[in-house]
Write a protein that holds these residues in place. Structure first.
Motif, PDB file in Angstrom:
ATOM      1  N   THR A  55      31.286  72.542   1.366  1.00 62.36           N
ATOM      2  CA  THR A  55      31.690  71.440   2.156  1.00 62.36           C
ATOM      3  C   THR A  55      33.383  71.659   2.747  1.00 62.36           C
ATOM      4  O   THR A  55      33.627  71.214   3.625  1.00 62.36           O
ATOM      5  CB  THR A  55      31.657  70.486   1.631  1.00 62.36           C
ATOM      6  OG1 THR A  55      30.115  70.111   0.945  1.00 62.36           O
ATOM      7  CG2 THR A  55      31.860  68.965   2.198  1.00 62.36           C
ATOM      8  N   ALA A  56      34.068  71.888   1.683  1.00 63.41           N
ATOM      9  CA  ALA A  56      35.601  72.121   1.880  1.00 63.41           C
ATOM     10  C   ALA A  56      35.755  73.163   3.215  1.00 63.41           C
ATOM     11  O   ALA A  56      36.541  72.696   4.180  1.00 63.41           O
ATOM     12  CB  ALA A  56      36.225  72.866   0.808  1.00 63.41           C
ATOM     13  N   ASN A  57      35.138  74.338   3.271  1.00 63.31           N
ATOM     14  CA  ASN A  57      35.069  75.212   4.535  1.00 63.31           C
ATOM     15  C   ASN A  57      34.627  74.403   5.736  1.00 63.31           C
ATOM     16  O   ASN A  57      35.320  74.331   6.800  1.00 63.31           O
ATOM     17  CB  ASN A  57      34.380  76.340   4.316  1.00 63.31           C
ATOM     18  CG  ASN A  57      35.041  77.265   3.249  1.00 63.31           C
ATOM     19  OD1 ASN A  57      36.355  77.232   2.997  1.00 63.31           O
ATOM     20  ND2 ASN A  57      34.202  78.049   2.727  1.00 63.31           N
ATOM     21  N   LEU A  58      33.704  73.505   5.620  1.00 64.85           N
ATOM     22  CA  LEU A  58      33.300  72.597   6.690  1.00 64.85           C
ATOM     23  C   LEU A  58      34.190  71.865   7.159  1.00 64.85           C
ATOM     24  O   LEU A  58      34.484  71.393   8.383  1.00 64.85           O
ATOM     25  CB  LEU A  58      31.822  72.084   6.543  1.00 64.85           C
ATOM     26  CG  LEU A  58      30.745  72.916   6.064  1.00 64.85           C
ATOM     27  CD1 LEU A  58      29.396  72.209   5.899  1.00 64.85           C
ATOM     28  CD2 LEU A  58      30.231  73.680   7.384  1.00 64.85           C
ATOM     29  N   PHE A  59      34.726  71.142   6.234  1.00 63.09           N
ATOM     30  CA  PHE A  59      36.053  70.000   6.672  1.00 63.09           C
ATOM     31  C   PHE A  59      37.221  70.982   7.226  1.00 63.09           C
ATOM     32  O   PHE A  59      37.654  70.493   8.241  1.00 63.09           O
ATOM     33  CB  PHE A  59      36.548  69.245   5.363  1.00 63.09           C
ATOM     34  CG  PHE A  59      35.388  68.294   4.872  1.00 63.09           C
ATOM     35  CD1 PHE A  59      34.750  67.610   5.642  1.00 63.09           C
ATOM     36  CD2 PHE A  59      35.275  68.215   3.507  1.00 63.09           C
ATOM     37  CE1 PHE A  59      33.735  66.615   5.056  1.00 63.09           C
ATOM     38  CE2 PHE A  59      34.566  67.238   3.029  1.00 63.09           C
ATOM     39  CZ  PHE A  59      33.661  66.666   3.832  1.00 63.09           C
ATOM     40  N   ASN A  60      37.343  72.070   6.852  1.00 62.74           N
ATOM     41  CA  ASN A  60      38.459  72.864   7.391  1.00 62.74           C
ATOM     42  C   ASN A  60      38.071  73.303   8.971  1.00 62.74           C
ATOM     43  O   ASN A  60      38.847  73.038   9.809  1.00 62.74           O
ATOM     44  CB  ASN A  60      38.773  74.234   6.528  1.00 62.74           C
ATOM     45  CG  ASN A  60      39.529  73.981   5.320  1.00 62.74           C
ATOM     46  OD1 ASN A  60      40.172  72.783   5.281  1.00 62.74           O
ATOM     47  ND2 ASN A  60      39.362  74.726   4.527  1.00 62.74           N
ATOM     48  N   LEU A  61      36.881  73.868   8.963  1.00 55.84           N
ATOM     49  CA  LEU A  61      36.226  74.038  10.355  1.00 55.84           C
ATOM     50  C   LEU A  61      36.303  72.801  11.393  1.00 55.84           C
ATOM     51  O   LEU A  61      36.825  73.008  12.475  1.00 55.84           O
ATOM     52  CB  LEU A  61      34.808  74.499  10.333  1.00 55.84           C
ATOM     53  CG  LEU A  61      34.314  74.899  11.529  1.00 55.84           C
ATOM     54  CD1 LEU A  61      35.206  76.188  12.238  1.00 55.84           C
ATOM     55  CD2 LEU A  61      32.759  75.544  11.225  1.00 55.84           C
TER      56      LEU A  61
END
Length: 189
Positions: A55-61
């Motif tokens: 999820t953290a990577n999705l938020f960054n994206l």
């Protein structure tokens, strides 16, 4: 009026930094709060839970695809664009997908823009999301948001002939053009 906005746009790419900021340090700009008091588009969003993946990577994206733009104000930051991204990340924090001290990538303007420029940025961000992302398809709701966010100039037939609107969407200068762009009926627009 428009000279100030043009000057801002001309200098924009020379007057920002890209960094990470703790989400808890980001607050709404005062003009954004006023527009939300009139019509808050966050209330029109569908509720969903992010369950899969990192999820953290999705938020960054998401923050890179629909960037958050802020300016420094005292000991925190005020957002003028990327409100939907910020809301999605705050929702992720509330659902405990990331920690409350999560840092999100943001663009920080080198100085606080004057009110006219901030309103211009905010109107474009909100309206562009409404028109291009189509998070709301109900014609009456679209009309409600647009009429709350833009003032009709005296002597003009609609908001679509207002200086505010035309500075952002000069090719959508009639109800018919806006409804054709959205592929919706112009009856309620």
């Amino acid at each position: 009026m428009f000279e100030i906005i043009e000057r801002f746009h001309d200098q924009l790419l020379d007057n920002y930094e890209f960094t990470s900021v703790c989400v808890e340090e980001i607050f709404y700009d005062d003009i954004l709060k006023e527009l939300f008091e009139e019509a808050n588009p966050i209330s029109g969003l569908r509720g969903c839970n992010v369950e899969n993946g990192d999820t953290a990577n999705l938020f960054n994206l998401a923050a890179l695809q629909s960037p958050i733009i802020c300016y420094r104000y005292r000991n925190h930051f005020r957002v003028v664009a990327g409100v939907f991204t910020l809301n999605m990340i705050r929702k992720g924090i509330a659902q405990r997908h990331v920690h409350s001290d999560y840092k999100v990538p943001v663009f920080i303007l080198s100085k606080k823009p004057i009110g006219l420029v901030r309103k211009h940025i905010i109107q474009f961000d909100l309206t562009n999301m409404l028109l291009t992302k189509c998070f709301i398809s109900d014609t009456k709701k679209i009309s409600f948001f647009l009429h709350a966010w833009f003032e009709k100039d005296q002597g003009k037939r609609s908001i679509y002939q207002s200086k505010e609107w035309l500075s952002l969407f000069p090719n959508l200068d009639t109800t018919e053009k806006v409804s054709n762009f959205l592929s919706i009926s112009k009856k309620s627009l």
